[in-house]
Write a protein that holds these residues in place. Structure first.
Motif: not given
Length: 325
Positions: A23-29, A12-21
């Protein structure tokens, strides 16, 4: 005899992976918004004419040289181009969209009036396009080779039809000849039918192509064959397996679909005399209304970024093999 190796369970995806996803979406936006603001700033200044004239009411205002100079000084148009550029970026970063040159009102207030009718139009068109695409994919898949060929032809023709031509045909048939719907958009539900259909039909053709291909692949997949071997009916296979897999490409394309609807709204709102972002954007570009053009473009880009993130999340939920962020 060797013992078969057990397949390890998917972690299962952990908090670190969710945070990375996230932040990646926020930076791309943020990057998309910056790119749009930059393209609008330099692109609109390449249009011949003086922005100060737009502030004073256009070339026909016959404003004096002193009035034009005062307008340039008030709005910072007398400063070097890159000073204006970085000044605008700072104002946008602090949430200041400026004041519309042509409407003499804050851009935020103008957008507050224009966004709801355009979102209503785009939302209804997206729902109608989804319904038509799924229905066409199901019917063509269940009808054998001839049905698939006819469905493919309808999808190609529908996807290739320009909005302006389709709008003109719908007005002539359903308004002028039959008198079923008004030729211009009104607040009544009947006034939305033709604009919504004009936006939805080409999008339904494109979505129908990818959904039908995905559904046909799902019908021939091992899990569908296994379900039939267990006694599952064709309707059960369709409802339990094929529809979900047919919907996945449509979910993934939802961000693109929203961008297509917003761009098509420029033509549709103009033809049907409907107030909204598309029609106002065309008028703002013509009037060199830089703040309003920037505000409309930034909202469209932000909506695209949000819908792309939501569609990515929905796709991960619909298909557990992708995993949650």
């Amino acid at each position: 005899m060797s013992t078969p190796t057990a397949t390890p369970p998917r972690r299962r995806a952990g908090p670190g992976r969710s945070l990375k996803w996230l932040l990646g979406r926020l930076g791309g936006g943020i990057f998309v918004l910056w790119a749009v603001a930059t393209a609008i700033f330099f692109g609109i200044r390449m249009i011949p004419g003086d922005p100060a004239e737009a502030i004073m009411g256009g070339p026909g205002s016959q404003a004096s040289a002193e009035a034009l100079a005062a307008a340039r000084a008030e709005y910072g148009l007398d400063q070097p181009l890159f000073v204006q550029y970085f000044g605008q970026l700072w104002r946008l970063a602090t949430g200041d969209l400026g004041t519309s040159y042509s409407l003499k009102s804050p851009v935020a207030e103008v957008l507050g009036e224009l966004i709801p009718p355009t979102l209503l139009l785009a939302g209804l068109a997206l729902l109608l396009a989804w319904a038509m695409a799924l229905a066409l994919a199901v019917l063509s898949t269940r009808s054998g080779p001839w049905g698939s060929a006819i469905g493919s032809g309808l999808e190609i023709v529908s996807a290739a039809v320009p909005h302006f031509w389709l709008a003109s045909v719908l007005i002539m048939v359903f308004s002028t000849s039959l008198g079923w719907f008004p030729p211009v958009s009104t607040n009544a539900p009947a006034g939305l039918v033709l604009p919504v259909a004009t936006l939805a039909l080409p999008l339904a053709g494109f979505l129908g192509q990818v959904m039908r291909d995905s559904m046909e692949g799902a019908q021939r997949s091992p899990y569908a064959l296994s379900a039939r071997a267990r006694g599952e009916s064709e309707t059960g296979v369709l409802l339990r397996h094929s529809l979900r897999h047919a919907a996945l490409p449509g979910i993934a394309l939802s961000g693109w679909a929203l961008g297509s609807l917003l761009s098509g709204a420029v033509v549709v709102e103009t033809i049907f005399a409907r107030p909204g972002l598309g029609r106002s954007l065309l008028q703002a570009v013509t009037a060199r209304d830089i703040p309003l053009v920037t505000g409309v473009a930034l909202f469209s880009a932000a909506a695209y970024v949000v819908v792309m993130a939501l569609s990515d999340l929905a796709e991960r939920v619909a298909d557990p093999r992708i995993g949650t962020p």
